[in-house]
Design an enzyme around this catalytic site. Structure first.
Site, mmCIF file in Angstrom:
data_model
loop_
_atom_site.group_PDB
_atom_site.id
_atom_site.type_symbol
_atom_site.label_atom_id
_atom_site.label_comp_id
_atom_site.label_asym_id
_atom_site.label_seq_id
_atom_site.Cartn_x
_atom_site.Cartn_y
_atom_site.Cartn_z
ATOM 1 N N HIS A 117 16.584 12.512 23.976
ATOM 2 C CA HIS A 117 15.980 11.338 23.317
ATOM 3 C C HIS A 117 14.473 11.181 23.679
ATOM 4 O O HIS A 117 13.980 11.783 24.751
ATOM 5 C CB HIS A 117 16.744 9.946 23.846
ATOM 6 C CG HIS A 117 16.392 8.756 23.527
ATOM 7 N ND1 HIS A 117 15.066 8.015 23.944
ATOM 8 C CD2 HIS A 117 17.069 7.851 22.622
ATOM 9 C CE1 HIS A 117 14.972 6.836 23.257
ATOM 10 N NE2 HIS A 117 16.451 6.790 22.497
ATOM 11 N N ASP A 155 19.992 11.898 32.012
ATOM 12 C CA ASP A 155 19.774 10.820 31.578
ATOM 13 C C ASP A 155 21.272 10.282 31.025
ATOM 14 O O ASP A 155 21.725 11.012 30.238
ATOM 15 C CB ASP A 155 18.796 10.963 30.181
ATOM 16 C CG ASP A 155 18.756 9.718 29.253
ATOM 17 O OD1 ASP A 155 19.562 8.823 29.535
ATOM 18 O OD2 ASP A 155 18.165 10.095 28.252
ATOM 19 N N GLN A 203 23.832 7.232 27.356
ATOM 20 C CA GLN A 203 24.957 7.090 26.378
ATOM 21 C C GLN A 203 26.322 7.829 26.872
ATOM 22 O O GLN A 203 26.981 8.034 26.305
ATOM 23 C CB GLN A 203 24.545 8.331 25.228
ATOM 24 C CG GLN A 203 23.522 7.875 24.255
ATOM 25 C CD GLN A 203 23.619 6.494 23.536
ATOM 26 O OE1 GLN A 203 24.949 6.137 23.288
ATOM 27 N NE2 GLN A 203 22.685 5.916 23.077
ATOM 28 N N LYS A 209 23.413 -0.974 27.276
ATOM 29 C CA LYS A 209 24.394 -0.175 26.532
ATOM 30 C C LYS A 209 25.858 -0.214 27.009
ATOM 31 O O LYS A 209 26.718 0.403 26.462
ATOM 32 C CB LYS A 209 23.809 1.122 26.396
ATOM 33 C CG LYS A 209 22.641 1.383 25.798
ATOM 34 C CD LYS A 209 22.064 2.882 25.630
ATOM 35 C CE LYS A 209 20.606 3.223 24.927
ATOM 36 N NZ LYS A 209 20.411 2.781 23.856
ATOM 37 N N CYS A 262 15.540 8.288 17.620
ATOM 38 C CA CYS A 262 14.560 8.525 18.509
ATOM 39 C C CYS A 262 14.958 9.906 19.168
ATOM 40 O O CYS A 262 14.648 10.188 20.401
ATOM 41 C CB CYS A 262 14.690 7.877 19.752
ATOM 42 S SG CYS A 262 13.932 6.091 19.326
#
Ligand code: PLP
Length: 404
Positions: A121, A198, A201, A224, A362
């Protein structure tokens, strides 16, 4: 099939969109909020709200207790060894910028290399580029396969004596690919290279254990995972956080201030300058409680069923091509519809009450690697059902009819 019946927990579904029941398939961008999160925040504002840490009065103490409990909730959620390894940030973007500005500016120098992947991202690309402009290190990029997979060997092939950091996503937001993060971390650690993961997600789709994974840094955003916007967390190993200087100055992060010399708090306070998003921490803790109450394993199994069902249904549709078919995937279906721009697909689906995302997500380097400008992206949450996938399939048939 593992069925969850969670729509009833989310007030947003008590409405119709353009005359249709809401089919929300955009949780990867931001997830909807359960009633318990909204109630926890309202209750906090109604009864316990004040600024934290600086007050002797009852409300300030109650608010501080909520804030501290929120940190312990994140610690439990990630299975971090210590409470002080959790730094509250405004989200994943802020957390990566924190690591770049503090750790990166201190430990990276000209001639060093850091390793990213083509799937990242923009939030895990641009902070490093901004720092690169100041310092002059090299960013090396592991490629993706045509199915959206990132091979361990392609990441480790970039390691050498100049490599000072590996920063990779756990799950791709554009394609849903799950990266082999445990193996990447083990290979990097064998060469004494720290690793940032990261988890934006990943956290909402299955349980994360930062100790088992052995990540040095792990970041995620609250919004999220069914929590509010404006709050997220950076996990950092205690020994590493202690070596990092503050990156923002202000109230709460200092030990003492004089014009001659200012000294700083220990982590995590050192990195939390100013009044933090207190009610948002309360909301995040409620969200983490909510998913823990259902069980991350149950959520993962439910979404795996939906992903398999959706993959099968979309693959069978004429004129629809799935983009990103890696063997290990989580909760995201990206695709293109022959002859129809993804934005047009999004607009027509919206008219039927179906919320999806269209664009580059993104992740422009990933799109470019696949020779695409944009895709349609369906991202699943715990409230989705097979019925939602059926509605999507009907919607896509309408798109095809309109454009035939
Ligand atoms: N990383 C990934 C993989 C993402 O999907 C996102 C958001 O979509 C981010 C980072 C940035 O998250 P936020 O905008 O909440 O800071």
């Amino acid at each position: 099939m593992v069925g969850l019946d969670a729509k009833k927990d989310f007030p947003v579904f008590d409405q119709r969109i353009h005359g249709h029941p809401l089919v929300y398939l955009d949780s990867g961008a931001s997830a909807q909020k359960p009633r318990c999160v909204l109630d926890a925040m309202t209750r906090f504002y109604e009864t316990d709200y004040a600024n934290i840490h600086r007050g002797v009065h009852e409300l300030s103490q109650r608010a501080t207790a909520h804030y501290d409990e929120g940190r312990r909730a994140v610690q439990r959620f990630l299975n971090a060894a210590h409470e002080d390894e959790i730094v509250f940030t405004s989200g994943a973007t802020d957390a990566i910028n924190l690591v770049a500005a503090s750790w990166g500016r201190t430990f990276l120098k000209a001639g060093d290399e850091i390793v990213l992947t083509q799937l990242e991202h923009h939030a895990n690309i641009v902070p490093w580029q901004l720092l690169q402009e100041q310092i002059g290190f090299t960013i090396r990029v592991a490629p993706i396969q045509s199915n959206g997979e990132v091979l361990l060997a392609d990441v480790t092939a970039l390691f050498n004596e100049k490599t000072k950091l590996v920063s990779v996503t756990h799950v791709s937001n554009a394609l849903g690919t799950i990266l082999p993060v445990e193996k990447i971390i083990a290979a990097a650690h064998a060469k004494n290279i720290p690793v940032l993961i990261d988890g934006s997600q990943a956290v909402s789709h299955g349980s994360v254990d930062v100790q088992k994974m052995d990540a040095d840094f792990y970041v995620f955003s609250g919004h999220k995972i069914y929590g509010p916007t404006g709050i997220g967390a950076l996990y950092g190993k205690r020994a590493i956080l202690k070596t990092m200087p503050p990156y923002q100055g202000g109230g709460d992060m200092i030990e003492s201030v004089t014009f001659e010399k200012t000294t700083y708090q220990e982590p995590p306070m050192r990195f939390e300058a100013g009044t933090p998003p207190i009610a948002e921490v309360v909301g995040l803790a409620a969200a983490l409680d909510y998913v823990a109450g259902i069980g991350m394993e149950k959520i993962a199994a439910h979404e795996a069923d939906l992903l398999a069902y959706g993959t099968e249904k979309l693959a069978a549709l004429d004129g629809v091509r799935l983009v990103g078919t890696a063997p290990h995937k989580a909760s995201i279906l990206s695709f293109v519809v022959e002859g129809v721009h993804p934005h047009d697909v999004g607009t027509i689906l919206d008219q039927q009450g179906i919320a999806i995302r269209a664009g580059h997500h993104c992740a422009q380097p990933a799109m470019e690697a696949l020779g695409l400008m944009a895709t349609v992206r369906v991202s699943l949450g715990l409230y989705n059902t097979r019925g939602d996938i059926d509605a999507l399939v009907d919607g896509l048939k309408k798109v095809r009819e309109i454009f035939s």
